[in-house]
Design an enzyme around this catalytic site. Structure first.
Site, PDB file in Angstrom:
ATOM      1  N   THR A 165       6.441  17.615 -16.579  1.00 36.36           N
ATOM      2  CA  THR A 165       7.790  17.024 -16.160  1.00 36.36           C
ATOM      3  C   THR A 165       7.486  16.928 -14.446  1.00 36.36           C
ATOM      4  O   THR A 165       8.117  16.070 -13.808  1.00 36.36           O
ATOM      5  CB  THR A 165       8.971  17.869 -16.359  1.00 36.36           C
ATOM      6  OG1 THR A 165       9.085  17.859 -17.885  1.00 36.36           O
ATOM      7  CG2 THR A 165      10.551  17.474 -15.837  1.00 36.36           C
ATOM      8  N   ASN A 217       4.895  10.588 -27.189  1.00 34.79           N
ATOM      9  CA  ASN A 217       5.044  11.820 -27.714  1.00 34.79           C
ATOM     10  C   ASN A 217       5.503  11.626 -28.949  1.00 34.79           C
ATOM     11  O   ASN A 217       5.561  12.942 -29.889  1.00 34.79           O
ATOM     12  CB  ASN A 217       5.625  12.720 -26.546  1.00 34.79           C
ATOM     13  CG  ASN A 217       6.818  12.214 -26.340  1.00 34.79           C
ATOM     14  OD1 ASN A 217       7.115  11.065 -25.945  1.00 34.79           O
ATOM     15  ND2 ASN A 217       7.987  13.040 -26.227  1.00 34.79           N
ATOM     16  N   SER A 224      -0.080  18.187 -18.617  1.00 37.92           N
ATOM     17  CA  SER A 224       0.279  19.441 -18.803  1.00 37.92           C
ATOM     18  C   SER A 224      -0.408  20.437 -19.594  1.00 37.92           C
ATOM     19  O   SER A 224      -1.157  20.010 -20.665  1.00 37.92           O
ATOM     20  CB  SER A 224       1.535  19.113 -19.892  1.00 37.92           C
ATOM     21  OG  SER A 224       2.203  20.645 -20.296  1.00 37.92           O
ATOM     22  N   HIS A 269       0.052  23.371 -21.094  1.00 37.35           N
ATOM     23  CA  HIS A 269       0.232  24.105 -22.551  1.00 37.35           C
ATOM     24  C   HIS A 269       0.093  22.862 -23.604  1.00 37.35           C
ATOM     25  O   HIS A 269       0.361  23.293 -24.843  1.00 37.35           O
ATOM     26  CB  HIS A 269       1.563  24.633 -22.740  1.00 37.35           C
ATOM     27  CG  HIS A 269       2.775  23.820 -22.567  1.00 37.35           C
ATOM     28  ND1 HIS A 269       3.514  23.660 -23.703  1.00 37.35           N
ATOM     29  CD2 HIS A 269       3.331  22.912 -21.740  1.00 37.35           C
ATOM     30  CE1 HIS A 269       4.571  22.727 -23.262  1.00 37.35           C
ATOM     31  NE2 HIS A 269       4.423  22.304 -22.069  1.00 37.35           N
ATOM     32  N   THR A 307       4.068  28.608  -4.127  1.00 35.68           N
ATOM     33  CA  THR A 307       2.957  29.744  -4.367  1.00 35.68           C
ATOM     34  C   THR A 307       2.371  29.426  -5.880  1.00 35.68           C
ATOM     35  O   THR A 307       2.880  29.090  -6.681  1.00 35.68           O
ATOM     36  CB  THR A 307       3.256  31.014  -4.582  1.00 35.68           C
ATOM     37  OG1 THR A 307       3.896  31.456  -3.176  1.00 35.68           O
ATOM     38  CG2 THR A 307       1.920  32.034  -4.403  1.00 35.68           C
ATOM     39  N   CYS A 325      11.493  18.415 -25.745  1.00 37.18           N
ATOM     40  CA  CYS A 325      11.893  18.464 -24.399  1.00 37.18           C
ATOM     41  C   CYS A 325      13.403  17.757 -24.148  1.00 37.18           C
ATOM     42  O   CYS A 325      13.843  17.944 -23.212  1.00 37.18           O
ATOM     43  CB  CYS A 325      11.005  17.805 -23.397  1.00 37.18           C
ATOM     44  SG  CYS A 325       9.344  18.274 -23.600  1.00 37.18           S
TER      45      CYS A 325
END
Lengths: 394, 383
Positions: free
Chosen positions: B72, B151, B202, B204, B238, B330
């Protein structure tokens, strides 16, 4: 430090010989709701005086705002029957209101103790004078004041500003206990609220159509029951697994009759549960002509499957009114969560609007749902829901 | 009985190697890669190694790889960068009708900011209509978003045709954003196409862990969100070193095993589609999809079970130990099936659809078991 709450009764005062019983029931209800809060409750001459620590003010307010049987309540100062002390209390109460932007005022005094030196008029005049002296901006307005300073001379003197509104009505339980058919929609919690205000304690019955409805839909009903319990105290939520009955109706009945027959099956189940639980009535959120199942003919048909009183407090109200009440009592935002309602599933495109009583009775009876309903009742799940009072104010 | 997981497109189980890498690095490498001490430098070295590994897996140079928090965010960065160019004459955004909510919903913000967002229609199988794309491509177009593999349905875009249309369009070429979240490591794709400006990944979805992704850029962008300037200023914050390393590991594994995994998935998908078609009433969406149709990802299939709402069937299957989904995980519990409706699938059929997605450890026995349960439960609960 304790706050003194003065509770004002409403309809109870219209009662005759049995008024004491209503007052006692209100006292018991209030004590139960205050169980977790350290407090002292004095009931004298039909007046409720509640003392509770100021740290519990939010909880106490929330309970009083939702307690059927009281018209209103106020946080009060209590002083000795001594004029300087009364003046000091009145100045403090007025100052609080002034700080909130209320300027014009009037003083209303009442004397339960007629032995007090000043009569009501003289006391009001004296206090008004003192307030005007101390606060130059203060202005007396006896017709439309911004705020009213109340003074009650009893065994001591109570001084308080305007009352907060209560939900009025009668103490819960004075009309016995009924069974609310609670769906996830907007109407049924509002119906429950109205009946609680008329003194009817409630248990709730939800018809679970899992897997057609979700676990979230049940959670939503539980949340609604918790909000309704905010007005009536802890209450039972019965969940009846209705899927097999709905599937049978869908399979064996004419499509246009399915909603009609679901309603009848629900009424039949509610009737059985009422008798098991010794409840005196069935409460529904039906509103005449709102949907196809809510015509007089269809109500007659579904009602014929019970000999209990069927109470429909919303029958003559329109949707706007119902939504307004739902918002006010805090159920609306839950009701509109996007989870399926057990009533809308399987809805036929063209439902029967005016049931032919005899014919539909014969057709419904042929379905022989009795054993399935008994089976569903045997596995009925019951939980006790606790009041939820935060986030909404009646 | 153990559960059957058929929702790999939503999130895939982490591979053993990715998980090992993650736990090892999370436990031992706590330095901030921007810090100048030993621990920081050790973290920076791991970050650099991960970047190099990802670049190598994709066959691109490492200066094109920017790590993000996931698919995303990788989509959002180029979209929101348009807000830095508001004085440009290019004020139109073209998005295919079947884009993921990460792009489709983000465009509503750009529309509010004054951009004109136009939808590129698709054919009934979900492929972008090349002629319509050509007509929409005028000199005002700033960005075109086209997802390589959808998807929800698994449709693979015809990249050659789209490339031709874009290359032949008049004026300066718009920025091309290609959502490759369901592509990387699964479907053969050239990540160095000269007409695509941004690819998204992505972790995962391909056996890594949540919280890491990548944006592959042809050229750096002026981004909207600023901060500490990490990732060459493209994505401040970070870096999640452990998750980024796991992404590098999972991507390398999946790219290496792509041919054999793809072949195995194709065989399983054939079994699944044939089985679904044999259940009375069930239809594959789109209906034109064959059992071994190369226009579709062999990892994803959408099937309608008319007379049973998709969410209801999902619950039933879940109770029987099977995880599937309706539409995009999602997009939450929204009832609209935007992608299917864009393909002109009738509303009732779209509402009754579920997405079944498989992965490297899905077995033929699991497919058989799923088909058996799906058939029995569909017959029991369809109305």
């Amino acid at each position: 430090m304790d706050i003194i709450y003065l509770l004002k009764l409403g309809e109870i005062h219209l009662k005759g010989e049995n008024r004491k019983q209503f007052i006692e029931l209100l006292r018991v209800n209030l004590r139960r709701r205050l169980e977790a809060i350290p407090h002292k409750l004095i009931v004298r001459d039909g007046r409720f005086f509640l003392y509770a620590p100021d740290s519990y003010d939010a909880d106490v307010s929330s309970i009083l705002n939702r307690l059927p049987g009281i018209n209103g309540w106020a946080r009060s100062k209590a002083t000795a029957k001594d004029l300087p002390a009364i003046i000091a209390a009145a100045l403090e109460v007025y100052k609080n209101r002034l700080d909130q932007g209320f300027v014009s005022f009037k003083v209303e005094s009442r004397r339960a103790d007629k032995g007090f030196a000043l009569d009501s008029y003289a006391l009001s005049r004296e206090l008004g004078h003192e307030i005007c002296e101390k606060y130059p901006q203060a202005k007396v307005d006896v017709h439309t004041p911004d705020t009213v300073i109340n003074v009650e001379v009893r065994e001591q003197v109570y001084v308080y500003a305007d009352s907060e509104s209560g939900v009025r009505g009668l103490p819960v339980g004075c009309a016995g206990k009924g069974l609310l058919l609670l769906s996830g929609g907007i109407d049924s919690p509002v119906a429950g609220f109205h009946m609680l205000r008329r003194g009817l304690a409630l248990e709730n019955l939800y018809f679970n159509a899992y897997p057609y409805t979700s676990h979230e839909a049940w959670e939503k009903v539980k949340s609604l029951a918790e909000v309704v319990a905010g007005y009536g105290g802890p209450m039972q939520l019965h969940t009846l697994h209705f899927t097999e009955i709905q599937l049978k109706i869908k399979k064996d009945a004419a499509a246009n009759c399915s909603t009609l027959y679901f309603r009848a099956a629900m009424m039949l189940s509610a009737d059985r549960l009422c008798k098991q639980r010794r409840l005196n009535s069935i409460v529904t959120g039906e509103s005449l002509s709102q949907v196809a199942s809510q015509t007089a003919e269809n109500m007659r048909f579904s009602q014929s499957y019970t000999d209990m009183a069927v109470l429909r407090p919303l029958c003559g109200t329109d949707k706007e009114d119902i939504i307004r009440t739902a918002r006010k009592i805090g159920t609306y935002e839950i009701s509109i969560l996007p989870y399926e309602d057990c009533c809308v599933l399987f809805s036929p495109k063209y439902p029967v609007i005016k049931a032919d009583f005899e014919q539909e009775r014969r057709s419904f009876d042929r379905l022989n749902l009795g054993p399935m309903i008994e089976e569903a009742l045997a596995s009925c799940e019951t939980i006790t829901v606790q009041p939820k009072t935060s986030g909404c104010k009646a | 009985m153990s559960r059957i997981y058929l929702d790999w497109a939503a999130s895939a189980p982490a591979t053993e190697a990715a998980l090992d890498s993650f736990t090892r690095i999370a436990a031992t490498n706590y330095g901030n890669p921007s810090s100048l001490h030993y621990e920081g430098k050790a973290a920076a070295a791991l970050l650099s190694a991960a970047r190099s590994a990802v670049a190598s897996s994709l066959g691109i140079s490492q200066n094109r790889v920017y790590f993000t928090s996931g698919g995303t965010e990788s989509c959002q960065i180029p979209l929101l960068s348009l807000l830095r160019k508001q004085h440009s004459e290019k004020t139109t955004i073209l998005v295919s009708a079947i884009e993921h909510p990460a792009i489709f919903n983000q465009c509503t913000v750009l529309a509010e900011a004054g951009f004109t967002v136009k939808t590129i229609p698709t054919t009934s199988i979900g492929r972008v209509e090349a002629e319509k794309l050509a007509r929409l491509l005028d000199t005002s177009v700033a960005l075109v978003a086209i997802m390589a593999v959808n998807n929800e349905t698994g449709i693979i875009q015809d990249m050659d045709t789209i490339a031709e249309v874009i290359k032949n369009s008049a004026g300066r070429k718009p920025f091309i954003l290609c959502d490759t979240v369901q592509t990387a490591g699964k479907i053969p794709l050239n990540f160095d196409l000269d007409w695509i400006d941004a690819y998204t990944l992505s972790s995962h979805k391909l056996g890594g862990l949540r919280g890491a992704g990548a944006l592959i850029l042809r050229k750096p962008l002026q981004v909207l969100a600023l901060g500490g300037g990490q990732e060459q200023g493209l994505r401040s914050g970070t870096e999640n070193i452990a998750a980024i390393q796991a992404l590098a590991v999972a991507l390398a594994e999946s790219m290496q095993q792509l041919p054999q995994n793809h072949a195995a998935a194709a065989a399983l998908m054939g079994q699944l589609i044939s089985g679904l078609r044999s259940i009375p009433g069930v239809c594959i969406l789109p209906e034109e999809r064959g059992a071994k149709d190369e226009r579709f990802s062999p990892y994803i299939v959408n099937a309608a079970f008319p007379g049973l709402v998709g969410e209801t069937f999902l619950r039933i299957l879940d109770d029987h130990g099977i995880a599937v989904s309706t539409g995009s995980a999602c997009s939450g519990s929204g009832k609209k099936r935007r992608v299917l409706q864009a393909m002109q699938v009738p509303v009732a059929q779209a509402q009754s659809s579920i997405r079944i997605s498989i992965g490297s450890s899905t077995s033929p026995a699991e497919i058989d078991r799923f088909l058996e349960i799906a058939q029995a439960q569909y017959q029991r609960y369809r109305t």
